[in-house]
Design a protein around this motif. Structure first.
Motif, short mmCIF file in Angstrom:
data_model
loop_
_atom_site.label_atom_id
_atom_site.label_comp_id
_atom_site.label_asym_id
_atom_site.label_seq_id
_atom_site.Cartn_x
_atom_site.Cartn_y
_atom_site.Cartn_z
N GLU A 99 -23.14 -30.88 -20.26
CA GLU A 99 -24.02 -30.00 -19.48
C GLU A 99 -23.23 -29.21 -18.45
N GLU A 112 -23.54 -25.16 -18.38
CA GLU A 112 -24.02 -24.50 -17.15
C GLU A 112 -22.94 -23.61 -16.55
N GLU A 132 -23.18 -19.64 -15.92
CA GLU A 132 -23.01 -19.05 -14.59
C GLU A 132 -21.93 -17.98 -14.60
N ILE A 176 -29.68 -21.61 -21.03
CA ILE A 176 -29.17 -22.93 -21.37
C ILE A 176 -30.35 -23.81 -21.69
N SER A 233 -31.53 -27.91 -22.34
CA SER A 233 -31.07 -29.27 -22.08
C SER A 233 -32.23 -30.23 -22.21
N VAL A 291 -30.59 -33.03 -17.73
CA VAL A 291 -30.34 -31.86 -16.90
C VAL A 291 -29.91 -32.30 -15.50
N ILE A 336 -26.35 -31.76 -14.07
CA ILE A 336 -25.91 -30.54 -13.40
C ILE A 336 -26.74 -30.24 -12.15
N VAL A 352 -26.54 -26.55 -10.20
CA VAL A 352 -27.69 -25.68 -9.94
C VAL A 352 -27.88 -25.51 -8.44
N MET A 362 -33.16 -21.69 -17.68
CA MET A 362 -32.96 -23.07 -18.11
C MET A 362 -34.19 -23.52 -18.88
#
Length: 835
Positions: A490, A494, A498, A509, A511, A516, A519, A523, A548
Motif C-alpha cells: 500500500e 499510495e 501521490e 488507488i 485497497s 488501507v 497508509i 494520507v 481512494m
C-alpha cells in the motif's frame, strides 16, 4: 498525452565540465551552507556587520549574541550534503538543459531547499517580501522555524518541493510516480540513510521494475550516506562496501560510490570528482533512454550514487570537547547555546565566517551575480519546474457520461437487481483511461481484479518489467507499459499515486478496507500538504483529487474474517475535517448508480482526498442516476419512496443509514416496520461530512436542513458502516443529537456468513427493527421485539446447520423490485477473487 517536454532532455555533454563551473559550484555550496546556518541561527544582522544598527535600541553595534535566535530549531546534519547535491544537480541542468526535479528524502533538509530556491530566484518570485538585499535576507533567516514563519522541513511552502520532509520513507515512490508517463523528466532523489531503514523505502527500491525507460522518465537515487540518525549509526553505513553494492545490484541498480570529506582533500577537487561522476551517470542514463527508444526491451541496470560524506559536513569538528562533524551530534543544532554563552557564539561566528560571506554577498546584502552565474533559467530552475507545481500542467479529464453505465432502476424499480457496484465503477474507469491515455492510472496492491476494476484491462495492461513467464496463462495483462500498476505494498501504491498527481495527472488507488490503515500516515501527510496549500500558498495551483476506493469492506469479508474487519480509516479522515480547508471527502455510496455519481465528482475534484467506501459483492441498486446525483449534491436525502410517513406528518422514527450494507439492512428493517404501521422517515447519507456540525464545516447541512431530515425531537436510528462513535463525534452540536441511536461495527466478527457478521454487531434488519420499536414504544411492541430477537437466534442456528444464511435473509427484495429481480445462488453472493 504524456507530460510536456521541457528543455532538451537526455542530451550528453560534449567535453568535460569546465574549471569555471567547478569553481562556481563551490561558490553555490558555500553560499547555500551560509544561508542554511543563517536560517537555523540568526534573527538579525545576517551579514555579521560590525556596524550594525540595532533594531530595538537604534545604536550601532557589532555582530553579537543578540543576533542569534533564542530558541534554536532546525537540523544541520543532513543539510550540507543536500546543498552539495543540489549544487551539482543545478550544474547538470544548466549544462544539459535537462528537465529535472529534486526530491529530498532526509526528513530535515529544509534549510537546503529554501536556500536553493532563494538562489535560483523562485523564492522571491513566490514571496516578494523576501527581497534581494539585507532586509530580505533578514526576513528569510528569521522566518525559519520561527513564530509566524515557515516549517523546518522541505515543505509545500518551498518552491520546487513535491515531497514533504516529514514523509520519511516515501521519497522514491513519489519520484517513480512523478516520472510515470513523463518521459522527459529526471527525478533526482536524495535518500537518507536513516530513511533507508524504513519499510516503505526498503521496498521502494523495487520500483524500477514498474517503469518503462521508453515511456517514463528516469529516477536517479542518491543514497546520502552520512552515517548517523538522531543518535545511532545507520545500517547501510556500517556494512561493508561489497555487501551494500551487492544489495543494490540485487535491487536492479548499478551503484557508484563517492566518498568525500573524511580527509584533507580540497573542496574544488571534491567538486571536480563529483561533477565527473555525475556526467558518467548521466551518460549511462542517456544510453538507457536511447536503447529503449531504439526498441531494446531488456530491463537496464539503472545507475545510482552512494554519496558518503560526514554528517554535519563543514561544521566545527569538535564542540565542547566532543566530536561533532561526522557524528550524530551534528544531527540537529550543534551549538545549542549560541545565544546564551559567549563560547558557543564565538564558535558560531567562526563557523559562519568560514564560508567567506564577503565574496558571496555585496555591500547591500544581495547575492553576488557570480554566485548565480551558472544557475538554470526559466522553467528549468528546480524551484520553477512545473512538475514541482503540478497544477500548472493539470488538464481536466475527458469523462464519459455516467448515464451510459446506469443500472435501470427507473424502469425496473427501486431495489432492482444484484450488481457488483465496483464492477460498474470499473467499466466507467476503463473508459476514463481510454479517453485520457497517459494521464490517468490505477494503482493497487495486487487487488485491481479482486476489487472488480479489471475492465481496465480491455484498454490497457499492468505495467511490469520484472520478467515474464513462458506460460502466458500465468502472465495475463502484463506488459512493458500500461496504466495499471500493482505492487503488494500500500505504501508504494499510495506513493506512486501521490507523485503522479503532484506532477499534474489523475488516478485512483484501490485497497481492502482493513489494510488501507497501512497508509494512514501517508494520507495524513498528503492532507497536511493540501491544508498548507489551500490556506496559505496561492502560487501552488490546484492538483487533482487523490481518489481512494476502499472496498472489500468490513461487512463482507466472507473469504477472510476478523483480521480483515476494520472500518476505522474513516476516523483518520475525520481528523482532517477542520478549519474549513475541505481537503477530505468521505463517501458512502449505497449502490452502483450512486458510486458512479461519486466517481464522476471525485475525478473532477482538486486539492482533496476522496475516500469512497463501496462493496464489491452483488447488491441491489436503489437509486437512478438522477436521484443519486440529486442526493449527492446535498450530501443526504430522504428516500420518500422508502418512507411510510404521511405527507406533512411527523414520523414515529427516523431510520438513517450510511454505507451500502447498512442501507440494505435499514431498508429491510423499514419494510418490516411499515408492515406494522409504524411511520418511518428513511434518510440516506452519502457525503458523511455534510452532517458534521455546521459550526465546524461551512459546507455542511445547515441546522435547518439537518432538522428537516432528522426532525427536532423524534428518535433516530442510524445504521452506520463504521464505528458508532464516529457519528456521535460528527453531530454532538446538532439539534436532536441526544435522540440519535447509532448501530455500527462493534469489533465483532469472524469468517462467517453475511447475516452472522451483521448479527454479532447488531446491524441485521431484525436488530434494527427491534431497536426502532423500542425507541417508539418498547412496552407496546414488546411481543414483536421478542419475536424478532428470537428469530435472530434461529437464523444463526440455520446458518450453523446448513452453512448458508436463512432464506428470510437471502431472499428479501424491496417490494417495488420484487417482480424484476432474480434470486442469486449462494456462491455468486460470496464471489471471490479468481476471475
Amino acid at each position: 498525452m504524456s507530460q510536456p517536454v521541457i528543455g532538451t532532455p537526455w542530451k550528453k555533454l560534449d567535453g568535460p565540465v569546465s574549471q569555471e563551473e567547478i569553481e562556481w559550484v563551490d561558490k553555490y555550496w558555500r553560499c547555500a551552507n551560509y544561508l542554511s546556518i543563517g536560517q537555523i541561527y540568526l534573527r538579525s544582522n545576517p551579514l555579521m556587520r560590525s556596524d550594525f544598527t540595532d533594531e530595538k535600541s537604534g545604536k550601532v553595534r557589532d555582530f553579537g549574541r543578540g543576533d542569534v535566535k533564542r530558541r534554536l530549531v532546525g537540523h544541520w546534519g543532513t543539510t550540507p550534503g543536500i546543498n552539495f547535491l543540489m549544487a551539482h544537480t543545478n550544474r547538470l541542468i544548466h549544462d544539459h538543459g535537462q528537465n529535472a526535479i529534486f526530491l529530498m528524502g532526509p526528513g530535515h533538509g529544509g534549510p537546503a531547499g529554501n536556500a536553493q530556491s532563494l538562489l535560483d530566484g523562485t523564492y522571491s518570485e513566490c514571496y516578494p517580501k523576501i527581497t534581494d538585499d539585507e532586509e530580505g535576507l533578514t526576513k528569510f533567516f528569521r522566518q525559519f522555524s520561527y513564530p509566524g514563519g515557515i516549517p523546518s522541513h522541505y515543505s509545500p511552502e518551498t518552491p520546487g518541493s513535491i515531497h514533504e520532509g516529514g514523509e520519511l520513507g516515501y521519497s522514491l515512490s513519489h519520484a517513480y510516480g512523478a516520472v510515470m508517463d513523463n518521459p522527459s523528466l529526471l527525478a533526482v532523489v536524495a535518500v537518507g540513510d536513516g530513511e533507508a531503514e524504513t519499510g516503505p523505502l526498503a521496498t521502494s527500491w523495487q520500483s524500477n521494475k514498474l517503469v518503462n525507460p521508453k515511456t517514463d522518465g528516469i529516477v536517479l537515487p542518491i543514497l546520502h550516506l552520512n552515517g548517523y540518525k538522531i543518535a545511532n549509526p545507520t545500517i547501510l553505513a556500517r556494512i561493508s562496501d561489497g555487501e551494500r553494492d551487492e544489495f543494490f545490484r540485487g535491487m536492479g541498480y548499478e551503484p557508484h560510490t563517492f566518498v568525500a570529506g573524511f580527509d584533507d582533500e580540497d573542496h574544488i577537487s571534491i567538486h571536480r570528482r563529483f561533477a565527473q561522476l555525475m556526467e558518467q551517470v548521466f551518460d549511462e542514463i542517456c544510453n538507457i533512454k536511447a536503447r529503449a527508444n531504439a526498441g531494446d526491451t531488456a530491463r537496464p541496470a539503472y545507475p545510482m550514487i552512494v554519496f558518503k560524506t560526514p554528517k554535519g559536513w563543514t561544521c566545527p569538528k569538535v564542540i565542547d570537547g566532543h566530536k561533532t562533524e561526522g557524528s550524530w551530534r551534528a544531527h540537529q543544532v550543534p551549538l545549542a547555546s549560541a545565544c546564551d554563552t559567549h563560547e558557543h557564539f564565538r564558535v558560531l561566528r567562526g563557523w559562519l565566517r568560514s564560508y567567506q560571506p564577503v565574496g558571496l554577498f555585496d555591500a547591500d546584502g544581495a547575492i553576488r551575480p557570480e554566485v548565480k552565474e551558472f544557475m538554470p533559467e526559466g522553467d528549468l530552475r528546480l524551484g520553477a519546474n512545473p512538475n514541482a507545481n503540478g497544477g500548472r500542467m493539470l488538464v481536466d479529464l475527458k469523462l464519459p457520461n455516467i448515464h451510459d453505465y446506469e443500472i435501470p432502476v427507473a424502469d425496473m424499480g427501486h431495489g432492482y437487481g444484484a450488481t457488483e457496484a465496483t464492477r460498474i465503477l470499473g467499466y466507467y474507469t476503463r473508459d476514463v483511461i481510454a479517453r485520457n491515455q497517459h494521464s490517468f492510472r490505477i494503482f493497487g496492491p495486487d487487488e485491481t481484479a479482486s476489487n472488480r476494476l479489471q475492465a481496465a484491462y480491455e484498454v490497457t495492461d499492468k505495467q511490469w518489467d520484472a520478467g515474464f513467464n513462458a506460460d502466458p496463462e500465468c502472465d495475463q495483462h502484463l506488459a512493458a507499459s500500461g496504466q495499471v500498476v500493482e505492487q503488494l505494498s500500500e505504501h508504494q501504491c499510495e506513493g506512486f499515486l501521490e507523485g503522479y498527481i503532484l506532477t499534474g495527472r489523475h488516478g485512483i488507488i484501490s485497497s481492502y478496507e482493513s489494510f488501507v490503515h497501512v497508509i494512514d500516515s501517508m494520507v495524513n501527510q498528503h492532507c497536511k500538504w493540501l491544508e498548507a496549500t489551500v490556506r496559505d500558498i496561492d502560487w501552488r495551483k490546484p492538483i487533482s483529487g487523490l481518489n481512494m476506493l476502499v472496498t472489500s469492506h468490513v461487512w463482507r469479508q466472507d473469504h477472510n474474517g476478523f483480521s480483515h474487519q476494520d472500518p476505522g480509516f474513516v476516523d483518520i479522515l475525520l481528523n482532517k475535517s477542520f478549519n474549513n480547508d475541505h481537503v477530505v471527502n468521505i463517501y458512502f455510496p449505497a449502490d452502483a448508480n450512486m458510486l458512479l455519481a461519486v466517481a464522476e465528482r471525485s475525478y473532477k475534484s482538486t486539492n482533496c482526498v476522496n475516500a469512497i467506501f463501496a462493496g464489491k459483492q452483488p447488491a441491489p441498486t436503489f437509486l437512478s442516476i438522477d436521484e443519486a446525483s440529486a442526493e449527492l449534491a446535498k450530501g443526504a436525502a430522504e428516500w420518500k419512496w422508502a418512507s411510510s410517513t404521511a405527507k406533512g406528518a411527523e414520523p414515529d422514527v427516523v431510520i438513517a443509514c450510511a454505507g451500502d450494507v447498512p442501507t440494505m439492512e435499514a431498508l429491510a428493517a423499514t419494510d418490516m416496520l411499515t408492515k406494522l404501521g409504524v411511520a418511518v422517515r428513511f434518510v440516506n447519507v452519502v457525503d458523511l461530512l455534510k452532517i458534521q456540525n455546521a459550526a465546524e464545516n461551512d459546507e455542511a447541512l445547515s441546522d435547518k436542513e439537518f432538522t428537516s431530515l432528522f426532525t427536532k425531537d423524534k428518535p433516530v436510528l442510524f445504521a452506520f458502516h463504521a464505528y458508532p462513535g464516529s457519528i456521535h463525534r460528527l453531530i454532538f452540536d446538532r439539534p436532536n443529537h441526544d435522540n440519535f441511536h447509532v448501530h455500527g461495527y462493534k469489533e465483532q466478527g469472524s469468517t462467517t456468513t453475511p447475516f452472522d457478521m451483521l448479527r454479532v454487531n447488531d446491524m441485521d434488519r431484525w436488530a434494527l427493527a427491534a431497536d426502532a420499536l423500542s425507541l417508539v414504544d418498547a412496552k407496546k411492541w414488546a411481543t414483536q421485539i421478542d419475536e424478532w430477537t428470537k428469530f435472530r437466534d434461529e437464523a444463526f442456528q440455520y446458518a450453523v446447520d446448513n452453512g448458508v444464511d436463512h432464506p428470510e435473509f437471502t431472499n428479501w427484495i424491496w417490494p417495488e423490485a420484487a417482480e424484476t429481480t432474480d434470486e442469486l445462488a449462494a456462491t455468486k453472493v460470496t464471489g471471490g477473487d479468481n476471475e
